[in-house]
Design an enzyme around this catalytic site. Structure first.
Site, PDB file in Angstrom:
ATOM      1  N   LYS A   9     -16.301   1.331   8.530  1.00 44.47           N
ATOM      2  CA  LYS A   9     -15.445   2.860   8.797  1.00 44.47           C
ATOM      3  C   LYS A   9     -16.568   4.012   8.577  1.00 44.47           C
ATOM      4  O   LYS A   9     -17.491   3.891   8.090  1.00 44.47           O
ATOM      5  CB  LYS A   9     -14.469   2.495   8.077  1.00 44.47           C
ATOM      6  CG  LYS A   9     -13.143   1.716   8.086  1.00 44.47           C
ATOM      7  CD  LYS A   9     -12.137   1.677   6.967  1.00 44.47           C
ATOM      8  CE  LYS A   9     -10.990   0.763   7.216  1.00 44.47           C
ATOM      9  NZ  LYS A   9      -9.961   0.781   6.360  1.00 44.47           N
ATOM     10  N   TYR A  49      -3.668   1.357  14.533  1.00 47.37           N
ATOM     11  CA  TYR A  49      -2.943   1.292  13.151  1.00 47.37           C
ATOM     12  C   TYR A  49      -1.409   1.688  13.364  1.00 47.37           C
ATOM     13  O   TYR A  49      -0.758   2.189  12.429  1.00 47.37           O
ATOM     14  CB  TYR A  49      -3.258   2.412  12.385  1.00 47.37           C
ATOM     15  CG  TYR A  49      -4.745   1.987  11.505  1.00 47.37           C
ATOM     16  CD1 TYR A  49      -4.861   0.763  10.670  1.00 47.37           C
ATOM     17  CD2 TYR A  49      -5.965   2.735  11.778  1.00 47.37           C
ATOM     18  CE1 TYR A  49      -6.000   0.602  10.154  1.00 47.37           C
ATOM     19  CE2 TYR A  49      -7.068   2.489  11.246  1.00 47.37           C
ATOM     20  CZ  TYR A  49      -6.904   1.388  10.367  1.00 47.37           C
ATOM     21  OH  TYR A  49      -8.221   0.741   9.674  1.00 47.37           O
ATOM     22  N   PHE A  57       0.619   7.410   3.998  1.00 44.59           N
ATOM     23  CA  PHE A  57      -0.819   7.426   4.310  1.00 44.59           C
ATOM     24  C   PHE A  57      -1.248   7.664   5.641  1.00 44.59           C
ATOM     25  O   PHE A  57      -2.631   7.593   5.995  1.00 44.59           O
ATOM     26  CB  PHE A  57      -1.642   6.533   3.549  1.00 44.59           C
ATOM     27  CG  PHE A  57      -1.313   4.974   3.844  1.00 44.59           C
ATOM     28  CD1 PHE A  57      -1.821   4.378   5.012  1.00 44.59           C
ATOM     29  CD2 PHE A  57      -0.304   4.322   3.359  1.00 44.59           C
ATOM     30  CE1 PHE A  57      -1.709   3.191   5.359  1.00 44.59           C
ATOM     31  CE2 PHE A  57      -0.052   2.963   3.685  1.00 44.59           C
ATOM     32  CZ  PHE A  57      -0.778   2.539   4.795  1.00 44.59           C
ATOM     33  N   ARG A  85     -12.180 -11.629   5.865  1.00 44.93           N
ATOM     34  CA  ARG A  85     -11.317 -10.762   4.877  1.00 44.93           C
ATOM     35  C   ARG A  85     -11.667 -11.057   3.402  1.00 44.93           C
ATOM     36  O   ARG A  85     -11.718 -10.425   2.643  1.00 44.93           O
ATOM     37  CB  ARG A  85      -9.937 -10.891   5.175  1.00 44.93           C
ATOM     38  CG  ARG A  85      -9.551 -10.048   6.553  1.00 44.93           C
ATOM     39  CD  ARG A  85      -7.942 -10.069   6.474  1.00 44.93           C
ATOM     40  NE  ARG A  85      -7.258  -9.453   5.517  1.00 44.93           N
ATOM     41  CZ  ARG A  85      -6.673  -8.094   5.706  1.00 44.93           C
ATOM     42  NH1 ARG A  85      -7.076  -7.441   6.527  1.00 44.93           N
ATOM     43  NH2 ARG A  85      -5.915  -7.658   4.929  1.00 44.93           N
ATOM     44  N   THR A  91      -7.799  -4.868  -0.117  1.00 46.56           N
ATOM     45  CA  THR A  91      -7.349  -3.413   0.461  1.00 46.56           C
ATOM     46  C   THR A  91      -8.052  -2.270  -0.600  1.00 46.56           C
ATOM     47  O   THR A  91      -8.562  -1.495  -0.210  1.00 46.56           O
ATOM     48  CB  THR A  91      -6.088  -3.378   0.960  1.00 46.56           C
ATOM     49  OG1 THR A  91      -5.809  -4.336   1.830  1.00 46.56           O
ATOM     50  CG2 THR A  91      -5.992  -1.900   1.729  1.00 46.56           C
ATOM     51  N   ARG A 102     -15.582  -4.295  -0.370  1.00 47.21           N
ATOM     52  CA  ARG A 102     -15.044  -3.371  -0.963  1.00 47.21           C
ATOM     53  C   ARG A 102     -15.082  -3.451  -2.685  1.00 47.21           C
ATOM     54  O   ARG A 102     -15.430  -2.333  -3.125  1.00 47.21           O
ATOM     55  CB  ARG A 102     -13.492  -3.646  -0.552  1.00 47.21           C
ATOM     56  CG  ARG A 102     -13.132  -3.224   0.905  1.00 47.21           C
ATOM     57  CD  ARG A 102     -11.954  -3.633   1.165  1.00 47.21           C
ATOM     58  NE  ARG A 102     -11.443  -3.430   2.510  1.00 47.21           N
ATOM     59  CZ  ARG A 102     -10.462  -3.654   3.240  1.00 47.21           C
ATOM     60  NH1 ARG A 102      -9.875  -4.529   2.744  1.00 47.21           N
ATOM     61  NH2 ARG A 102     -10.090  -2.859   4.443  1.00 47.21           N
ATOM     62  N   ASN A 112     -12.096   2.511   2.079  1.00 49.65           N
ATOM     63  CA  ASN A 112     -12.553   1.220   1.678  1.00 49.65           C
ATOM     64  C   ASN A 112     -13.539   0.610   2.632  1.00 49.65           C
ATOM     65  O   ASN A 112     -13.772  -0.501   2.786  1.00 49.65           O
ATOM     66  CB  ASN A 112     -11.334   0.391   1.515  1.00 49.65           C
ATOM     67  CG  ASN A 112     -10.356   0.266   2.880  1.00 49.65           C
ATOM     68  OD1 ASN A 112     -10.846   0.758   3.571  1.00 49.65           O
ATOM     69  ND2 ASN A 112      -8.948  -0.404   2.764  1.00 49.65           N
ATOM     70  N   HIS A 115     -12.948  -2.441   8.061  1.00 45.31           N
ATOM     71  CA  HIS A 115     -11.694  -2.952   8.556  1.00 45.31           C
ATOM     72  C   HIS A 115     -12.204  -4.498   8.937  1.00 45.31           C
ATOM     73  O   HIS A 115     -13.127  -4.685   9.601  1.00 45.31           O
ATOM     74  CB  HIS A 115     -11.267  -2.105   9.556  1.00 45.31           C
ATOM     75  CG  HIS A 115     -10.236  -2.802  10.514  1.00 45.31           C
ATOM     76  ND1 HIS A 115      -8.894  -2.762   9.861  1.00 45.31           N
ATOM     77  CD2 HIS A 115     -10.184  -3.770  11.486  1.00 45.31           C
ATOM     78  CE1 HIS A 115      -8.097  -3.785  10.683  1.00 45.31           C
ATOM     79  NE2 HIS A 115      -8.777  -4.318  11.710  1.00 45.31           N
TER      80      HIS A 115
HETATM   81  P1  IDP Z   1      -6.255  -3.846   5.219  1.00 48.61           P
HETATM   82  O1  IDP Z   1      -7.295  -2.739   5.956  1.00 48.61           O
HETATM   83  O2  IDP Z   1      -6.916  -4.578   4.241  1.00 48.61           O
HETATM   84  O3  IDP Z   1      -5.716  -4.667   6.213  1.00 48.61           O
HETATM   85  P2  IDP Z   1      -3.760  -2.417   5.496  1.00 48.61           P
HETATM   86  O4  IDP Z   1      -2.664  -2.447   4.678  1.00 48.61           O
HETATM   87  O5  IDP Z   1      -3.463  -3.033   6.827  1.00 48.61           O
HETATM   88  O6  IDP Z   1      -5.066  -2.873   4.773  1.00 48.61           O
HETATM   89  O7  IDP Z   1      -4.106  -0.962   5.530  1.00 48.61           O
HETATM   90  C1  IDP Z   1      -5.015  -0.437   6.585  1.00 48.61           C
HETATM   91  C2  IDP Z   1      -5.678   0.717   5.978  1.00 48.61           C
HETATM   92  O8  IDP Z   1      -5.068   1.795   5.412  1.00 48.61           O
HETATM   93  C3  IDP Z   1      -6.444   0.349   4.748  1.00 48.61           C
HETATM   94  O9  IDP Z   1      -7.722  -0.267   4.888  1.00 48.61           O
HETATM   95  C4  IDP Z   1      -6.824   1.591   4.016  1.00 48.61           C
HETATM   96  O10 IDP Z   1      -7.867   2.296   4.693  1.00 48.61           O
HETATM   97  C5  IDP Z   1      -5.384   2.500   4.370  1.00 48.61           C
HETATM   98  N1  IDP Z   1      -4.482   2.249   3.220  1.00 48.61           N
HETATM   99  C6  IDP Z   1      -3.835   1.230   3.036  1.00 48.61           C
HETATM  100  N2  IDP Z   1      -2.796   1.189   2.045  1.00 48.61           N
HETATM  101  C7  IDP Z   1      -2.988   2.731   1.651  1.00 48.61           C
HETATM  102  C8  IDP Z   1      -2.514   3.556   0.620  1.00 48.61           C
HETATM  103  O11 IDP Z   1      -1.528   3.088   0.021  1.00 48.61           O
HETATM  104  N3  IDP Z   1      -2.786   4.636   0.470  1.00 48.61           N
HETATM  105  C9  IDP Z   1      -3.881   5.325   1.382  1.00 48.61           C
HETATM  106  N4  IDP Z   1      -4.581   4.336   2.305  1.00 48.61           N
HETATM  107  C10 IDP Z   1      -4.085   3.157   2.444  1.00 48.61           C
HETATM  108 MG    MG Z   2      -4.834  -4.488   8.015  1.00 50.44          MG
END
Ligand code: IDP
Ligand code: MG
Length: 150
Positions: A9, A49, A57, A85, A91, A102, A112, A115
């Site tokens: 990212k 997304y 968010f 992963r 996450t 991460r 983070n 992706h």
């Molecule tokens: P992932 O990237 O581990 O699959 P997802 O739940 O699919 O996690 O969320 C996508 C992205 O959205 C995350 O990597 C992070 O950048 C952001 N994100 C997820 N949950 C939150 C949150 O609660 N607050 C802010 N950003 C979030």
């Molecule tokens: Mg995801």
């Protein structure tokens, strides 16, 4: 053979972690089948997304992923979706184990740095958002494939 979509990212790129992140996946001997740097468009970000649309968010997530170049790649390997992963960590970097990308390089869920697709289905969908079929470079053998006689 399974494939996944990985993106370093914008914060990962700006902080100078392209090499370190790629190294983690290369260390696992996943095959890099496609790799490029690009600026994610609004359209790509929204497709990518879509599952998060409506969440609090979501607007900042779209802003974040379009805030600078990303390094996108397709990795191939045995159970690579789950394996990648695992290498990335949870996450929320607070909960990500030390030794994961991460866990080692990130502090906040909002930033983070990497992706990775969460299923084989998501991987197919995400690869199609960022790559065309003719960008796939699978016609070479990794050392692991040579050793395994594949
Ligand atoms: P992932 O990237 O581990 O699959 P997802 O739940 O699919 O996690 O969320 C996508 C992205 O959205 C995350 O990597 C992070 O950048 C952001 N994100 C997820 N949950 C939150 C949150 O609660 N607050 C802010 N950003 C979030
Ligand atoms: Mg995801």
């Amino acid at each position: 053979m399974e494939r996944t979509f990985i993106a370093i990212k914008p914060d990962g790129v700006k902080r100078g972690f392209i090499g370190k992140i790629l190294q983690r996946f290369e260390d696992k001997s996943y095959k890099i089948v496609a790799l490029k740097m690009l600026n994610v468009t609004q359209e790509q970000a929204k497709k990518h997304y879509a599952e998060h649309e409506g969440k609090a968010f979501y607007p900042s997530l779209i802003e974040y992923i379009t805030s600078g170049p990303v390094v996108a790649m397709v990795l191939e390997g045995e159970n690579v979706v789950a394996g990648a992963r695992h290498i990335m960590g949870k996450t929320n970097p607070d909960e990500a184990d030390v030794g994961t990308i991460r866990g080692d390089f990130a502090q906040a869920k909002e930033y983070n740095i990497v992706h990775g697709s969460d299923s084989v289905e998501s991987a197919k969908r995400e690869i199609a958002i960022y790559f065309s079929e003719d960008e796939m470079c699978e016609n070479y053998k990794t050392m692991l494939e040579i050793v395994m006689g594949q």
